[in-house]
Motif scaffolding. Structure first.
Motif: not given
Length: 144
Positions: A53-58, A100-104, A111-112
């Protein structure tokens, strides 16, 4: 200062990368003294990678495929300067990324699912002979 000497001719070199984290790659290239050569290897990430998602940090710094899914990417810059004695002073700049996987992550109250990054970069300097076809093994701090 380098002059047009026999040591100033093209150098054929082979880069072989072995990395538990970033994969295995190999390529043969040609370069002249004083030039830089940029290599980029890119491949699919582990199964299950999701779009970023574009809103994710970095998010802008995550290498992605055309459909927005994070990819494994390795970038190297090889820069040799050949001395009068035929030895090459070499600088390698190494930068790699793999999800390396995903995190919330909560951004703006939303919540992304954002990729957990695995990034590594290092600059290495070394000297090696060029006329003898010698090999040089360089181990980076992460074991690559």
């Amino acid at each position: 200062m380098l002059s047009e000497a026999p040591n100033d001719g093209p150098i054929k070199y082979n880069v072989k990368m072995l990395s538990k984290t970033f994969g295995n790659e190999e390529e043969t290239r040609t370069i002249r003294s004083g030039q830089t050569d940029d290599l980029t290897w890119q491949g699919a990430a582990a199964k299950g990678a999701q779009s970023v998602p574009d809103a994710c940090p970095d998010a802008a710094s995550v290498p992605k495929s055309a459909d927005g899914v994070p990819v494994r990417q390795v970038q190297m810059r090889f820069a040799p300067v050949i001395g009068d004695n035929g030895a090459a002073n070499v600088q390698i700049s190494f930068r790699a990324y793999t999800p390396k996987g995903v995190s919330k992550v909560t951004v703006g109250g939303k919540s992304l699912q954002c990729p957990t990054d695995n990034r590594f970069s290092q600059i290495v300097h070394f000297t090696m002979a060029t006329a003898t076809g010698s090999k040089k093994t360089v181990t980076l701090d992460d074991g690559t």
